[in-house]
Motif scaffolding. Structure first.
Motif, short mmCIF file in Angstrom:
data_model
loop_
_atom_site.label_atom_id
_atom_site.label_comp_id
_atom_site.label_asym_id
_atom_site.label_seq_id
_atom_site.Cartn_x
_atom_site.Cartn_y
_atom_site.Cartn_z
N PRO A 109 0.60 -1.26 0.17
CA PRO A 109 0.06 0.14 -0.19
C PRO A 109 0.89 1.27 -0.08
O PRO A 109 1.80 1.37 0.71
CB PRO A 109 -0.78 -0.04 1.33
N GLY A 110 0.34 2.22 -1.01
CA GLY A 110 1.38 3.43 -1.02
C GLY A 110 1.64 3.74 -2.31
O GLY A 110 1.45 2.80 -3.34
N PRO A 111 2.24 4.84 -2.77
CA PRO A 111 2.68 5.30 -3.78
C PRO A 111 3.83 4.58 -4.54
O PRO A 111 4.96 4.75 -3.99
CB PRO A 111 2.86 6.88 -4.19
N ASN A 112 3.91 3.82 -5.52
CA ASN A 112 4.70 3.11 -6.09
C ASN A 112 5.62 2.39 -5.21
O ASN A 112 6.91 2.21 -5.19
CB ASN A 112 6.11 4.00 -6.82
N TYR A 127 0.93 -3.62 5.79
CA TYR A 127 0.30 -4.72 5.28
C TYR A 127 0.43 -6.02 6.13
O TYR A 127 1.12 -6.10 7.14
CB TYR A 127 0.49 -4.91 3.87
N HIS A 128 -0.30 -7.02 5.82
CA HIS A 128 0.08 -8.53 6.36
C HIS A 128 0.70 -9.54 5.50
O HIS A 128 0.48 -9.41 4.24
CB HIS A 128 -1.46 -9.33 6.90
N VAL A 129 1.49 -10.58 6.04
CA VAL A 129 1.92 -11.67 5.23
C VAL A 129 1.32 -12.85 5.92
O VAL A 129 1.19 -13.06 7.26
CB VAL A 129 3.39 -11.67 5.37
N THR A 130 0.80 -13.76 5.04
CA THR A 130 0.08 -14.68 5.63
C THR A 130 1.00 -16.10 5.16
O THR A 130 1.39 -16.20 3.84
CB THR A 130 -1.32 -15.11 5.10
N VAL A 131 1.58 -17.19 5.97
CA VAL A 131 2.12 -18.16 5.79
C VAL A 131 0.99 -19.27 5.67
O VAL A 131 0.35 -19.58 6.73
CB VAL A 131 3.04 -18.47 6.85
N TYR A 168 -1.89 -9.29 2.14
CA TYR A 168 -3.18 -8.38 2.10
C TYR A 168 -3.01 -7.28 2.94
O TYR A 168 -2.12 -7.02 3.83
CB TYR A 168 -4.39 -9.43 2.58
N SER A 169 -4.00 -6.43 2.74
CA SER A 169 -4.15 -5.04 3.18
C SER A 169 -5.26 -5.10 4.07
O SER A 169 -6.43 -5.36 3.50
CB SER A 169 -3.98 -3.92 2.26
N ASN A 182 -10.85 -7.36 4.14
CA ASN A 182 -9.22 -7.50 3.71
C ASN A 182 -9.45 -7.52 2.26
O ASN A 182 -10.04 -8.09 1.58
CB ASN A 182 -8.41 -8.44 4.23
N VAL A 183 -8.13 -6.98 1.64
CA VAL A 183 -8.06 -6.80 0.35
C VAL A 183 -6.52 -7.44 -0.01
O VAL A 183 -5.60 -7.11 0.66
CB VAL A 183 -8.08 -5.39 -0.22
N ASP A 184 -6.75 -8.46 -0.99
CA ASP A 184 -5.65 -9.31 -1.27
C ASP A 184 -4.57 -8.19 -2.17
O ASP A 184 -5.24 -7.60 -2.90
CB ASP A 184 -5.71 -10.48 -2.16
N LEU A 185 -3.34 -8.19 -1.85
CA LEU A 185 -2.42 -7.25 -2.75
C LEU A 185 -1.91 -8.11 -3.91
O LEU A 185 -2.00 -9.27 -3.76
CB LEU A 185 -1.26 -6.80 -1.78
#
Length: 162
Positions: A50-53, A87-91, A140-141, A147-150
């Motif tokens: 999430p964020g610009p570039n 953001y979140h990382v899921t294993v 995801y964010s 939640n929204v998948d990145l």
């Protein structure tokens, strides 16, 4: 304006992809996650942040645990961009012998896994039991109301737990 933004993303993606290919050449392979076994390297995860570039490369490896049938995952994160958000990382994992599946998520801010000073994700969601295990990373964010998948390319590893 959208064309310039798309070109910038495409250029950054190309640079990150080149780095990813370089990293893959030294990180591929499968190994066990028992205390006496070798560490399994995940293929790198490439994700938008999430964020610009903003983007990140997440390198991960299993961390042997004292309990049988349990593993941890150490994350090493390289991030680019300005004013990037958390953001979140899921294993995720699947025991290929038993069919059991689960996983665990952790919040990431910049290059730090929040609440884990050593960057190792462990816990109740990390016990697939004995057998051949396939694991992968998703991002995801947190966005209200869901939640929204990145956008990402999931890193993967296969290893055996005793």
């Amino acid at each position: 304006m959208k064309s310039v933004s798309l070109q910038q993303f495409t250029l950054r993606t190309g640079v990150v992809a080149a780095a990813l290919v370089t990293a893959w050449s030294g990180l591929a392979g499968a190994a066990g996650a028992n205390p006496g076994d070798q560490v399994a390297q995940f293929t790198p995860t490439l994700t938008r942040v999430p964020g610009p570039n903003c983007a990140a490369i997440i390198n991960a490896e299993t961390v042997p645990q004292p309990q049988s049938g349990v593993f941890g995952v150490r994350l090493k994160i390289t991030q680019t961009g300005d004013f990037c958000g958390a953001y979140h990382v899921t294993v995720h994992w699947r025991n290929l012998d038993t069919g059991r599946t689960s996983g665990q998520s952790q919040r990431v801010e910049g290059t730090t896994v929040v609440g884990l000073p050593d960057g190792v994700i462990t816990g109740m969601g990390m016990g697939p039991g004995a057998g051949k295990v396939e694991a992968w990373l998703d991002t995801y964010s947190e966005v209200y109301p869901q939640n929204v998948d990145l956008e990402h390319i999931a890193g993967r590893a296969t290893f055996t737990l005793g």
